[in-house]
Motif scaffolding. Structure first.
Motif, mmCIF file in Angstrom:
data_model
loop_
_atom_site.group_PDB
_atom_site.id
_atom_site.type_symbol
_atom_site.label_atom_id
_atom_site.label_comp_id
_atom_site.label_asym_id
_atom_site.label_seq_id
_atom_site.Cartn_x
_atom_site.Cartn_y
_atom_site.Cartn_z
ATOM 1 N N THR A 337 1.363 0.982 3.320
ATOM 2 C CA THR A 337 -0.089 1.183 3.330
ATOM 3 C C THR A 337 -0.756 0.279 4.368
ATOM 4 O O THR A 337 -1.834 0.596 4.858
ATOM 5 C CB THR A 337 -0.699 0.902 1.946
ATOM 6 O OG1 THR A 337 -0.468 -0.463 1.576
ATOM 7 C CG2 THR A 337 -0.088 1.811 0.894
ATOM 8 N N VAL A 387 -1.889 -1.397 -8.513
ATOM 9 C CA VAL A 387 -2.992 -0.732 -7.824
ATOM 10 C C VAL A 387 -3.882 -1.762 -7.136
ATOM 11 O O VAL A 387 -4.404 -1.521 -6.044
ATOM 12 C CB VAL A 387 -3.807 0.145 -8.814
ATOM 13 C CG1 VAL A 387 -4.481 -0.715 -9.874
ATOM 14 C CG2 VAL A 387 -4.840 0.977 -8.053
ATOM 15 N N ILE A 391 -4.742 -1.922 -3.086
ATOM 16 C CA ILE A 391 -6.124 -1.968 -2.592
ATOM 17 C C ILE A 391 -6.343 -3.195 -1.714
ATOM 18 O O ILE A 391 -6.948 -3.110 -0.638
ATOM 19 C CB ILE A 391 -7.113 -1.957 -3.776
ATOM 20 C CG1 ILE A 391 -7.059 -0.606 -4.493
ATOM 21 C CG2 ILE A 391 -8.535 -2.254 -3.291
ATOM 22 C CD1 ILE A 391 -7.878 -0.560 -5.781
ATOM 23 N N ILE A 395 -7.431 -3.281 2.250
ATOM 24 C CA ILE A 395 -8.651 -3.960 2.695
ATOM 25 C C ILE A 395 -8.328 -4.978 3.783
ATOM 26 O O ILE A 395 -8.984 -5.044 4.826
ATOM 27 C CB ILE A 395 -9.365 -4.640 1.508
ATOM 28 C CG1 ILE A 395 -9.923 -3.585 0.551
ATOM 29 C CG2 ILE A 395 -10.488 -5.554 2.012
ATOM 30 C CD1 ILE A 395 -10.520 -4.174 -0.719
#
Length: 500
Positions: A337, A387, A391, A395
């Motif tokens: 990610t 999770v 996140i 960010i």
């Protein structure tokens, strides 16, 4: 940018160019997905594996400088095409390597492919007006940069699909060789489908391609100082190779001596390029000057953001395994990610730079956000839900890559005829940062505490670079004005000019 999804005019050039960059990153990062397999097949130890990671970025540093000179002289079309064709050679060398020495030589040769980013910066700058340059360069950089994630996602599948060719060893060799062959084929396609400039626009070349052109005598000495880290980091890599017994002590000292000669040769070329200025025979009009100090500001910014990205990509899966107890596969997915954000974050940084009216403060703010993000990362513990980890990763990576986009929203606006060399220098500092970060990381404890120290270091560097930009970087004048594509402009955006 309303025609972005079309495949005509300048948008066609943008799409063909970001895909060229994408392929160079697939090639550049084709080793990471197979590190474990290569280690097992050739009997490597952990120190040798880490050395290969450093070699993968080693020659990118001088290559970005050299390719910037070639680019400004011959244009992006020829330069990008030949680099893509060249990529096949080190890929095949690595695919057929039988020992650690051969792996090192092939990765050093392959690290040159990492300089492809510089070429597209000039190509995109030629086709898009100043008011859109941030988003255009962000799309080029972000979508092309996704090649690292593309390699991680696709190459293991290709290797698995090729299992019928023989033992597991053949699989990774086939996949890595294939990346070079595809890049070479696309190099030919690229050559026959792009042009350096829109019709009617003149491709501006520097008066000398021997070294970077500066416009004041003070900047000449500033240029020589800024070149020291570019050679010094190669000396650091040589020392690292000595630590893993690839170079003996005599070879290390010979390498250091040759690097001193390289710096002297580079300084001489800079003198040749600026001899008229330094002897007083040439004087630049105020409207033709630029401040090299602004290039140095951008070099520091890129060292902080892109340097940290290269370093973090190589250790993030291990960080998630050690700090959060994730399985190898899940840790790799979460780490993915980080790279995935390139698709939106780097164009986002460029778009913000285009829209809010201040490129300087966009860069300073994104660097500050990056610094805070890394510091928060250093405090994460294993009790945070998965999770939340995902996140936080996205960010933090947004600010890292937005800062990269904001940096190169400024680079093409400094001095058009030496854009390639400026982009090469700024880009090279990103690799300088990566080598320094990875070297420091190799000395830290190989546990969760060492990972926390590493992220704290990245956070502090990010905040320092944000402060430097806030206090020392100057806003480019006229950088949000339009420029009609196809007509050579004599009023390129510039930084506030200094007078002698």
């Amino acid at each position: 940018m309303s025609g972005l999804w079309s495949f005509s005019g300048r948008y066609r050039i943008l799409h063909l160019t970001w895909f060229a960059f994408f392929l160079t990153f697939v090639v550049w990062f084709n080793f990471a997905p197979f590190a474990t397999a290569v280690k097992a097949d050739l009997g490597l130890n952990e120190a040798q594996l880490r050395t290969l990671a450093i070699c993968n970025v080693a020659l990118t540093v001088p290559a970005r400088i050299i390719i910037g000179m070639i680019l400004d002289r011959y244009g992006p079309r020829i330069t990008y095409s030949w680099l893509l064709i060249y990529a096949a050679i080190p890929c095949l060398m690595f695919a057929f390597a039988q020992n650690f020495s051969q792996l090192v030589l092939s990765r050093l040769a392959l690290s040159i492919v990492g300089c492809g980013f510089v070429i597209g910066i000039r190509m995109v700058a030629e086709w898009f007006p100043p008011k859109e340059i941030g988003l255009a360069e962000g799309i080029y950089g972000g979508w092309g940069n996704f090649g690292s994630a593309g390699a991680a996602f696709t190459l293991p599948t290709i290797a698995a699909a090729a299992a019928f060719l023989g033992a597991g060893q053949v699989n990774w060799r086939f996949a890595i060789a294939l990346t070079g062959i595809v890049a070479a084929i696309y190099g030919v396609v690229y050559y026959f489908n792009v042009q350096d400039t829109p019709p009617g626009k003149v491709y501006e070349r520097p008066q000398s391609s021997a070294g970077m052109e500066v416009t004041t005598q003070k900047d000449f000495w500033f240029l020589l100082l800024s070149n020291i880290p570019l050679v010094g980091v190669l000396g650091l890599i040589a020392w690292r190779l000595n630590q893993v017994k690839f170079l003996n002590v005599t070879q290390l000292y010979v390498t250091w001596f040759l690097l001193l000669c390289l710096y002297a040769f580079q300084a001489y070329n800079c003198w040749k390029a600026n001899k008229g200025l330094m002897t007083g025979k040439k004087r630049y009009a105020s409207e033709d000057r630029y401040q090299f100090g602004q290039v140095v500001n951008l070099e520091i910014a890129y060292l902080a953001c892109f340097g940290s990205e290269l370093a973090v990509v190589s250790m993030l899966p291990t960080f998630f395994q050690r700090g959060f107890g994730l399985t190898e596969a899940l840790a790799a997915g979460v780490a993915g990610t980080y790279a995935f954000m390139n698709l939106a974050a780097r164009p986002g940084g460029g778009l913000i730079s285009d829209k809010i009216g201040s490129r300087k403060w966009t860069l300073a703010a994104t660097l500050a956000g990056m610094g805070v993000g890394y510091l928060v990362f250093s405090g994460l513990g294993g009790n945070i839900p998965l999770v939340g980890v995902v996140i936080m990763t996205m960010i933090a990576s947004f600010f890292v890559m937005a800062a990269e986009g904001a940096t190169f929203a400024i680079v093409p606006l400094i001095k058009r005829r030496v854009t390639g060399q400026i982009a090469g220098n700024v880009g090279a500092y990103g690799n300088v940062g990566a080598v320094i970060y990875l070297t420091v990381y190799s000395f830290l404890p190989q546990d969760a505490a060492g990972d926390r120290i590493f992220f704290q270091m990245l956070g502090i560097v990010g905040l320092i670079s944000a402060s430097i930009c806030a206090f020392l970087l100057k806003e480019p004048e006229g950088s949000h004005e339009g420029e009609e594509i196809g007509i050579a402009s004599s009023k390129a955006p510039v930084f506030s000019r200094e007078r002698e």
